[in-house]
Write an enzyme that holds these catalytic residues in place. Structure first.
Site, PDB file in Angstrom:
ATOM      1  N   GLY A   1       0.811  -1.215   0.000  1.00  0.00           N
ATOM      2  CA  GLY A   1       0.000   0.000   0.000  1.00  0.00           C
ATOM      3  C   GLY A   1       0.842   1.262   0.000  1.00  0.00           C
TER       4      GLY A   1
ATOM      5  N   GLY B   1      -0.974   7.730   0.549  1.00  0.00           N
ATOM      6  CA  GLY B   1      -1.184   7.869   1.986  1.00  0.00           C
ATOM      7  C   GLY B   1       0.053   7.655   2.834  1.00  0.00           C
TER       8      GLY B   1
ATOM      9  N   GLY C   1       1.505   4.944   3.550  1.00  0.00           N
ATOM     10  CA  GLY C   1       2.430   3.993   2.943  1.00  0.00           C
ATOM     11  C   GLY C   1       3.459   4.711   2.086  1.00  0.00           C
TER      12      GLY C   1
ATOM     13  N   LEU D   1      -3.128  -7.884  -3.308  1.00  0.00           N
ATOM     14  CA  LEU D   1      -3.170  -8.567  -2.010  1.00  0.00           C
ATOM     15  C   LEU D   1      -4.418  -9.416  -1.793  1.00  0.00           C
ATOM     16  CD1 LEU D   1      -1.724  -6.116   0.647  1.00  0.00           C
ATOM     17  CD2 LEU D   1      -1.084  -8.502   0.345  1.00  0.00           C
TER      18      LEU D   1
ATOM     19  N   SER E   1      -5.871  -0.899  13.767  1.00  0.00           N
ATOM     20  CA  SER E   1      -6.650   0.312  14.030  1.00  0.00           C
ATOM     21  C   SER E   1      -7.290   0.217  15.409  1.00  0.00           C
ATOM     22  CB  SER E   1      -7.746   0.484  12.974  1.00  0.00           C
ATOM     23  OG  SER E   1      -8.636   1.522  13.343  1.00  0.00           O
TER      24      SER E   1
ATOM     25  N   TYR F   1     -23.807  -7.720   5.695  1.00  0.00           N
ATOM     26  CA  TYR F   1     -22.533  -6.998   5.606  1.00  0.00           C
ATOM     27  C   TYR F   1     -22.650  -5.579   6.135  1.00  0.00           C
ATOM     28  CZ  TYR F   1     -18.260  -5.055   3.533  1.00  0.00           C
ATOM     29  OH  TYR F   1     -17.041  -4.452   3.339  1.00  0.00           O
TER      30      TYR F   1
END
Length: 376
Positions: free
Chosen positions: A79, A83, A85, A132, A213, A235
């Site tokens: 990633g 951001g 990453g 991924l 997180s 979901y």
């Protein structure tokens, strides 16, 4: 009359005493939270010497100054094309760490490489294709990386997926869980022996960092069912994300136990980067909305502040040998009590390994060796 007055005063006294007791109880809960919030807003340093306002540049500068730069470190950062990453990649590359960027879009990886090399021409950055959410793609990435013959000192499992609607990977697994947890689990397993080998040869402790997180606290034991995570009947996007981040911590806990048992010079920890400032556009403007946004923005971190804890856990000599822990604001923190349950961590690891092994049709380590051999 006297008895009535006495009883009434006694009742009033009881009510007041009860209210005072309740307020004292609430204050005992609220005051530590208020104290913690004020420390966060002020950026007060914790035991590590860093706090919520510490930047990744500051951490990397402090930590890498003590490392012999003649021995080039190699880091894989998932990633990394955007951001925190991308910020982590920039900061590490600037200080001489060789960066491997796994990316679905190699064009973005190339753009990041060019951007970093404008400021750091000496930076060594290699982009390799990786999705991924796909077991097959992870196998191909690992075989390509291993064929390069490079060492591996740091693996930062940073990439994260938040799917607003129920979607499935090509392996027919719910996409958020497939990407955030299963993908990183398989990637780590397939590269672990290379990390152990590198640590043994170079004498530098290997570090695996799982991005988690604070939202993992939402997860309750009764709702955390492996088979339902793979194929949920209903979901909720936020809860699905929370469950994947909870699983990232359990992964770190169990793998840390296994690495310690085999006396490997590799650690794995989980981090909460904080809530990062983004370019969110507010559709509704006005005094109330702007006021709320102004207050909320004070709790948000810049990208560089968000990447600081990742860099701290990946680089700091002060946490050498520390494994299976949870960090936030560059300091060790308490994760949820459920995330600390050893049985839960072992159970999830066994279920995950069994699932992946069935899908790959052979043990993970043999699979890596077969792919690496085929490229020689």
């Amino acid at each position: 009359m006297m008895n009535i007055t006495t009883n009434f005063m006694s009742l009033i006294y009881t009510w007041i005493s009860t209210i005072v007791t309740i307020l004292q109880s609430k204050l005992q809960t609220i005051l530590p939270l208020m104290k913690g919030t004020l420390k966060y807003l002020a950026g007060a340093a914790g035991p590590s010497g860093y706090g919520s306002k510490t930047t990744a540049d500051k951490v990397a500068e402090d930590c890498l100054s003590s490392i012999n730069t003649r021995s080039l470190l190699t880091a894989i950062i998932t990633g990394a094309t955007s951001g925190i990453g991308a910020e982590t990649a920039r900061v590490l590359a600037k200080r001489g760490v060789r960066i491997i960027i796994p990316a679905r879009d190699l064009k973005k990886a190339k753009e990041l490489k060019e951007s970093i090399q404008k400021d750091s021409p000496q930076a060594e950055i290699i982009g390799l294709e990786l999705d991924l959410s796909s077991f097959g793609s992870i196998q191909r990435f690992c075989s390509q990386f291993l064929s390069l013959g490079l060492p591996l000192h740091i693996l930062i499992n940073n990439a994260g997926k938040y799917s607003n609607k129920l979607e499935f990977s090509e392996d027919k697994i719910e996409l958020t869980f497939a990407t955030n947890y299963l993908g990183h689990f398989l990637l780590t397993e397939m590269l672990l022996e290379k990390m152990v080998e590198t640590a043994s040869k170079d004498g530098i402790e290997g570090r695996v960092v799982n991005l988690s997180s604070v939202i993992h606290h939402w997860v309750k034991k009764k709702n955390f069912c492996f088979n339902k995570l793979l194929n949920p009947k209903s979901y909720d996007a936020t809860y699905a994300y929370a469950q994947s981040k909870f699983a990232n911590i359990l992964h770190a806990k169990e793998l840390a136990r296994q690495l310690k048992a085999r006396k490997a010079n590799v650690t794995i920890n989980a981090v909460h980067p904080g809530v990062i400032k983004t370019g969110i556009i507010r559709d509704y403007k006005g005094f109330i909305t702007d006021s709320i946004y102004f207050v909320a923005s004070k709790f948000l971190k810049s990208t560089s502040q968000g990447a600081a804890t990742t860099c701290y856990v990946a680089l700091s000599p002060h946490i050498a040998g520390i494994s299976g822990k949870y960090f936030a604001d560059c300091n060790e923190r308490n994760c949820s009590s459920l995330a600390n349950e050893e049985n839960e961590a072992q159970k999830l690891w066994k279920q995950t390994y069994a699932l992946i092994q069935r899908r790959l049709l052979q043990p993970i380590d043999q699979n890596v060796e077969a792919f690496a051999t085929s490229l020689r």
